[in-house]
Design an enzyme around this catalytic site. Sequence first.
Site, mmCIF file in Angstrom:
data_model
loop_
_atom_site.group_PDB
_atom_site.id
_atom_site.type_symbol
_atom_site.label_atom_id
_atom_site.label_comp_id
_atom_site.label_asym_id
_atom_site.label_seq_id
_atom_site.Cartn_x
_atom_site.Cartn_y
_atom_site.Cartn_z
ATOM 1 N N SER A 1 0.789 -1.468 0.059
ATOM 2 C CA SER A 1 0.021 0.035 0.030
ATOM 3 C C SER A 1 1.077 1.118 -0.065
ATOM 4 C CB SER A 1 -0.801 -0.059 1.226
ATOM 5 O OG SER A 1 -1.317 1.479 1.400
ATOM 6 N N MET B 1 -11.399 -5.683 5.324
ATOM 7 C CA MET B 1 -10.716 -4.652 6.087
ATOM 8 C C MET B 1 -10.528 -5.555 7.358
ATOM 9 S SD MET B 1 -9.956 -2.027 4.047
ATOM 10 C CE MET B 1 -9.200 -1.383 5.536
ATOM 11 N N ASP C 1 -4.906 3.564 -2.005
ATOM 12 C CA ASP C 1 -5.772 3.802 -1.182
ATOM 13 C C ASP C 1 -6.293 5.472 -1.512
ATOM 14 O OD1 ASP C 1 -5.902 1.729 0.663
ATOM 15 O OD2 ASP C 1 -3.837 2.059 0.998
ATOM 16 N N MET D 1 -12.057 4.482 -0.670
ATOM 17 C CA MET D 1 -12.725 4.629 0.497
ATOM 18 C C MET D 1 -13.284 5.954 0.531
ATOM 19 S SD MET D 1 -9.777 3.280 2.812
ATOM 20 C CE MET D 1 -8.479 3.459 1.571
ATOM 21 N N HIS E 1 -8.235 0.969 -4.183
ATOM 22 C CA HIS E 1 -9.119 0.781 -3.027
ATOM 23 C C HIS E 1 -9.778 2.134 -2.657
ATOM 24 C CE1 HIS E 1 -9.497 -0.339 1.675
ATOM 25 N NE2 HIS E 1 -10.691 0.052 1.031
ATOM 26 N N MET F 1 -8.940 8.003 -0.488
ATOM 27 C CA MET F 1 -9.686 8.524 0.612
ATOM 28 C C MET F 1 -10.083 10.003 0.313
ATOM 29 S SD MET F 1 -7.544 7.223 3.706
ATOM 30 C CE MET F 1 -6.625 5.661 3.738
ATOM 31 N N HIS G 1 -0.974 -1.261 -4.448
ATOM 32 C CA HIS G 1 -2.473 -0.982 -3.800
ATOM 33 C C HIS G 1 -2.557 0.616 -3.496
ATOM 34 C CE1 HIS G 1 -6.080 -1.915 -1.202
ATOM 35 N NE2 HIS G 1 -5.355 -0.970 -0.286
ATOM 36 N N ASP H 1 -6.737 -6.476 3.940
ATOM 37 C CA ASP H 1 -5.952 -5.092 4.316
ATOM 38 C C ASP H 1 -6.353 -4.677 5.425
ATOM 39 O OD1 ASP H 1 -4.934 -2.430 3.573
ATOM 40 O OD2 ASP H 1 -6.684 -1.783 2.431
HETATM 41 C C1 DX5 Z 1 -6.383 1.709 5.481
HETATM 42 C C2 DX5 Z 1 -5.924 1.230 3.981
HETATM 43 C C3 DX5 Z 1 -4.825 0.474 3.865
HETATM 44 C C4 DX5 Z 1 -3.496 0.815 4.477
HETATM 45 C C5 DX5 Z 1 -2.821 -0.433 5.177
HETATM 46 O O1 DX5 Z 1 -7.397 2.468 5.450
HETATM 47 O O2 DX5 Z 1 -6.904 0.626 3.406
HETATM 48 O O3 DX5 Z 1 -4.364 -0.214 2.578
HETATM 49 O O4 DX5 Z 1 -2.743 1.441 3.955
HETATM 50 O O5 DX5 Z 1 -1.637 -0.037 5.901
HETATM 51 P P1 DX5 Z 1 -1.149 -0.961 7.002
HETATM 52 O O6 DX5 Z 1 -0.409 -2.515 6.260
HETATM 53 O O7 DX5 Z 1 -0.006 -0.265 7.867
HETATM 54 O O8 DX5 Z 1 -2.017 -1.341 8.105
HETATM 55 ZN ZN ZN Z 2 -6.293 -0.386 1.588
#
Ligand code: DX5
Ligand code: ZN
Length: 213
Positions: A6, A135, A33, A66, A64, A35, A31, A173
């Site tokens: 990620s 998650m 993320d 969010m 991903h 947000m 990956h 994840d």
């Molecule tokens: C959290 C993200 C993850 C995050 C994982 O909302 O979806 O992808 O980056 O990070 P670690 O591996 O540090 O928990």
């Molecule tokens: Zn993620």
Amino acid sequence: MKVAPSLLSADFLNLEQELISIQKAGADFLHLDIMDGHFVPNLTFGPVIIEKIAKASLLPLDIHLMVKNTLFFVDLFAPYKPRFISFHAEEEQHIHRMIQYVKSKGIGASIALNPHTPLECLDYILQDLDMVLIMSVNPGFGGQSFIPQSLEKIKRLKEKISKQNPQCLIQVDGGVNAENIDLLKTAGVDIVVAGSYIFGSKSYSQAIQSLKI
Ligand code: DX5
Ligand code: ZN
């Protein structure tokens, strides 16, 4: 086990080098993320950065979302041809329609489930999915601890998938590291996402290899 680092935990002042390093270290996917500050209390990056990343990275992109407005973000990122787009079941009103829409763009469709979201919301749609993202932390931040109940959930999901859609992948994840990887493998996980564990390690290669069991 496939590994999807990620980017959230990468050094953003050194992004190109980070991308090269995880590629060389044996990562399978990248990956990303996304947000929006509404679905989760955090903001990350948008199309300006993703466009550069898509050009610089040889790894298939695993996006991903969010976000509150799934459709807007699917349209925004589809041109970069990600391998998967995961969107959250908690947010989308018309999940079946969205799955078909993502697939119609040649992108693997994946549903992400928050830690408290029951697997029953996959009834009647599991047959259509390419992946389910469990998650194992509350979405929004890297570096959190793995929620132990996730393991039971993954095992139950694996049973459902074996019966209803054996091609469907399971991705996990949040809080993944060398200590819980054996349990995740046994539970039936296909792809792990790891941010802080990989980018916080001295050797990305050793960290990724320790997850590839
Ligand atoms: C959290 C993200 C993850 C995050 C994982 O909302 O979806 O992808 O980056 O990070 P670690 O591996 O540090 O928990
Ligand atoms: Zn993620």
